[in-house]
Design an enzyme around this catalytic site. Structure first.
Site, short mmCIF file in Angstrom:
data_model
loop_
_atom_site.label_atom_id
_atom_site.label_comp_id
_atom_site.label_asym_id
_atom_site.label_seq_id
_atom_site.Cartn_x
_atom_site.Cartn_y
_atom_site.Cartn_z
N ALA A 3 -35.37 33.20 25.66
CA ALA A 3 -36.12 34.46 25.56
C ALA A 3 -35.93 35.16 24.22
CB ALA A 3 -35.72 35.40 26.69
N ARG A 8 -33.05 35.68 12.77
CA ARG A 8 -32.55 35.07 11.53
C ARG A 8 -33.54 34.07 10.92
NH1 ARG A 8 -26.93 33.59 14.39
NH2 ARG A 8 -28.23 34.00 16.22
N GLN A 67 -37.79 37.42 31.18
CA GLN A 67 -36.83 38.46 30.75
C GLN A 67 -37.59 39.35 29.78
OE1 GLN A 67 -33.70 37.11 28.15
NE2 GLN A 67 -32.43 38.92 28.48
C1 UD1 Z 1 -24.27 32.15 21.42
C2 UD1 Z 1 -22.91 32.58 21.99
C3 UD1 Z 1 -21.78 32.08 21.06
C4 UD1 Z 1 -21.89 30.59 20.88
C5 UD1 Z 1 -23.28 30.21 20.38
C6 UD1 Z 1 -23.44 28.70 20.38
C7 UD1 Z 1 -23.42 34.69 23.11
C8 UD1 Z 1 -23.25 36.15 23.10
N1 UD1 Z 1 -22.88 34.01 22.10
O1 UD1 Z 1 -24.46 32.84 20.18
O2 UD1 Z 1 -20.52 32.39 21.61
O3 UD1 Z 1 -20.89 30.15 19.94
O4 UD1 Z 1 -24.29 30.74 21.26
O5 UD1 Z 1 -24.67 28.33 19.90
O6 UD1 Z 1 -23.98 34.15 24.04
N2 UD1 Z 1 -31.44 34.47 24.67
C9 UD1 Z 1 -32.15 34.91 25.76
N3 UD1 Z 1 -32.19 36.24 26.03
C10 UD1 Z 1 -31.52 37.16 25.27
C11 UD1 Z 1 -30.79 36.68 24.16
C12 UD1 Z 1 -30.76 35.34 23.89
O7 UD1 Z 1 -32.77 34.12 26.49
O8 UD1 Z 1 -31.60 38.35 25.57
C13 UD1 Z 1 -31.45 33.02 24.38
C14 UD1 Z 1 -31.90 32.68 22.97
O9 UD1 Z 1 -33.31 32.47 22.94
C15 UD1 Z 1 -31.13 31.42 22.67
C16 UD1 Z 1 -29.87 31.54 23.52
O10 UD1 Z 1 -30.12 32.55 24.47
O11 UD1 Z 1 -31.87 30.26 23.04
C17 UD1 Z 1 -28.64 31.89 22.69
O12 UD1 Z 1 -28.86 33.12 22.02
P1 UD1 Z 1 -28.49 33.30 20.49
O13 UD1 Z 1 -28.90 34.65 20.06
O14 UD1 Z 1 -28.96 32.16 19.69
O15 UD1 Z 1 -26.88 33.27 20.56
P2 UD1 Z 1 -25.87 32.90 19.40
O16 UD1 Z 1 -25.79 34.02 18.44
O17 UD1 Z 1 -26.22 31.57 18.86
CA CA Z 2 -27.99 30.21 18.95
#
Ligand code: UD1
Ligand code: CA
Length: 454
Positions: A3, A8, A67
């Site tokens: 979601a 970045r 979401q």
């Molecule tokens: C996340 C982890 C981090 C880990 C890393 C590995 C968290 C807080 N941190 O960070 O510990 O080392 O992954 O790759 O989880 N997403 C949603 N809804 C939201 C936010 C995000 O579905 O509200 C999805 C994003 O689309 C993505 C995934 O969750 O596919 C991960 O989110 P992202 O923001 O990439 O997390 P990282 O900063 O990479």
């Molecule tokens: Ca990620």
């Protein structure tokens, strides 16, 4: 989880739809997931540009959970509560981490079940920057007491090299019994799913982590640089797989071959070739440098000379194409046929052993076997409104620089004189000449020059 926006990437396209290895990030993750559980049990949590993501992944058959506000990875799971109500365990993958393998997912699931854990995760030892760090109960324990995000980590914690890969298994009951304890007291004001480690640990639940073998599986496409890195890794491993299966790939780092491309043994792929989509290539072919080939079907023993562009074309066994041919959708080149330089084709059949070797446009045409299409021949298939068909029967000889104004048919064995404009059907075995008769004016040039001097 798919979601997020992907801030970045600085992109209008949602992160999970950015492509690596010729497919959106999310599709790779879905493919790994459906190797473990039936597709009816796979849910994609979508939010940012949800309709776009749904449209691009619907064909995989997964379910979707919306979401609508993206308040973090923890929030993503809060939203999925109802969807997961009927399950005992849930495997959580990141839609932006496409190198995850089915093997790792199976390993993680089995580890979770054996450990009877409330939460299991995978940890890697790699360049830890940008990732959450895994805090173990003690050094030798499988048990985890917390995951700390990079931005919240103390300088001592930043030295921990064990990172959270972002893949988890939860016991559904324990997850939802405790998920309300997540808070947004962090740098992003988000609910972090990673905080579930500490929440569950504090609730006397078992949280465990195991180290994966291949650290690169964790890589997420958060930035353009990371996307390029993942793409390169995928392409290279595709080339290695092909080589292991008997295909020669010269200078593999320069070749771009999509995941679904199939190639039979003893085919040679020269440097700087792109093979895309569902392209299938037989054995004993040679694809020379600088070709870009998409969704093509190429039979055995075909030679594709340098610089060809193909899209949705079928090439029969032993044919020779190029250099610099452009074969557009609907092109069917017969066995042993030749298509040469600067020849463009679209929606045509070129029969067995026929030749169109130079500077030609063939569109909406049915061309028989043993036909010779002279240099510079053009099928005039478009009248400004409609497309019309040209039929050229077996054994026809079309002289160079001819235009065939469709709809038109040239009968079996007929000849068309060079530079003809053919507007009417040519019967079998006839000769058609459609051009002005040559006029010779003796001495004309000399007189002209003499007149100029005066
Ligand atoms: C996340 C982890 C981090 C880990 C890393 C590995 C968290 C807080 N941190 O960070 O510990 O080392 O992954 O790759 O989880 N997403 C949603 N809804 C939201 C936010 C995000 O579905 O509200 C999805 C994003 O689309 C993505 C995934 O969750 O596919 C991960 O989110 P992202 O923001 O990439 O997390 P990282 O900063 O990479
Ligand atoms: Ca990620």
């Amino acid at each position: 989880m798919a979601a997020g926006k992907g801030t970045r990437l600085k992109s209008q396209i949602p992160k999970v739809l950015h492509e690596v290895g010729g497919k959106p990030l999310l599709e790779h993750v879905i493919r790994a997931a459906v190797r473990i559980v039936p597709v009816k049990d796979v849910y994609a949590i979508i939010g940012h540009e949800a309709e776009r993501v749904r449209a691009a992944t619907e064909h995989t058959g997964v379910n979707f959970v919306l979401q609508s506000e993206q308040r973090g990875t923890g929030h993503a799971l809060m939203v999925a509560r109802e969807a997961l109500a009927g399950y005992d365990h849930v495997i959580v993958l990141s839609g932006d981490a496409p190198l995850i393998t089915a093997e790792t997912i199976v390993h993680l699931r089995n580890f979770h079940l054996e450990e009877q854990a409330a939460m299991a995760l995978t940890a890697d030892l790699d360049d830890p920057r940008r990732y959450g760090r895994v805090l173990r109960k003690n050094q030798r324990s499988a048990e985890v007491r917390a995951i700390v995000e990079e931005r919240a980590a103390s300088s001592t914690q930043k030295k921990i090299r064990e990172i959270n890969s972002g893949f988890y298994v939860f016991a559904v009951k324990e997850l939802y019994d405790n998920i309300e304890r997540l808070s947004t007291a962090n740098a992003h004001r988000e609910y972090y799913l990673t905080d579930m480690a500490e929440v569950l640990y504090k609730a006397q639940q078992r949280v465990v982590a195991f180290k994966t073998v291949d650290a690169s599986e964790v890589l997420g496409g958060n930035t353009r640089e990371e996307l390029a890195d993942i793409d390169e890794k995928m392409r290279l491993s595709k080339c290695r797989q092909l080589m292991a299966d008997g295909v020669t790939v010269f200078y593999p780092a320069t070749c771009v071959i999509d995941a679904d491309v199939e190639i039979e043994p003893d085919t040679v792929i020269e440097p700087y070739v792109q093979l895309l989509g569902k392209t299938r290539i037989g054995g004993l072919c040679r694809i020379r440098s600088y070709c870009v080939i998409r969704d093509a079907e190429i039979e055995d023993g075909v030679s594709v000379l340098p610089g060809c562009v193909m899209d949705g074309a079928r090439i029969g066994a032993g044919a020779v194409v190029g250099p610099y041919s452009r074969l557009r959708p609907g092109t069917e080149i017969g066995e042993g046929a030749h298509v040469g330089n600067f020849v463009e084709t679209k929606k045509i059949k070129l029969g067995k052993g026929s030749k169109a070797n130079h500077l030609t446009y063939l569109g909406d045409a049915e061309i028989g076997a043993g036909v010779n299409i002279g240099a510079g021949t053009i099928t005039c298939n478009y009248d400004g409104v409609h497309k019309h068909k040209t039929v050229i029967d077996d054994g026809v000889f079309i002289g160079s620089d001819s235009t065939l104004v469709a709809p038109v048919r040239v009968g079996k064995g007929a000849y068309v004189g060079a530079a003809s404009c053919i507007t009417e059907d040519v019967p079998e075995d006839a000769l058609a000449i459609g051009r002005a008769r040559q006029v010779v004016k003796e001495g004309w040039a000399g007189e002209k020059r003499a007149a100029r001097k005066k």
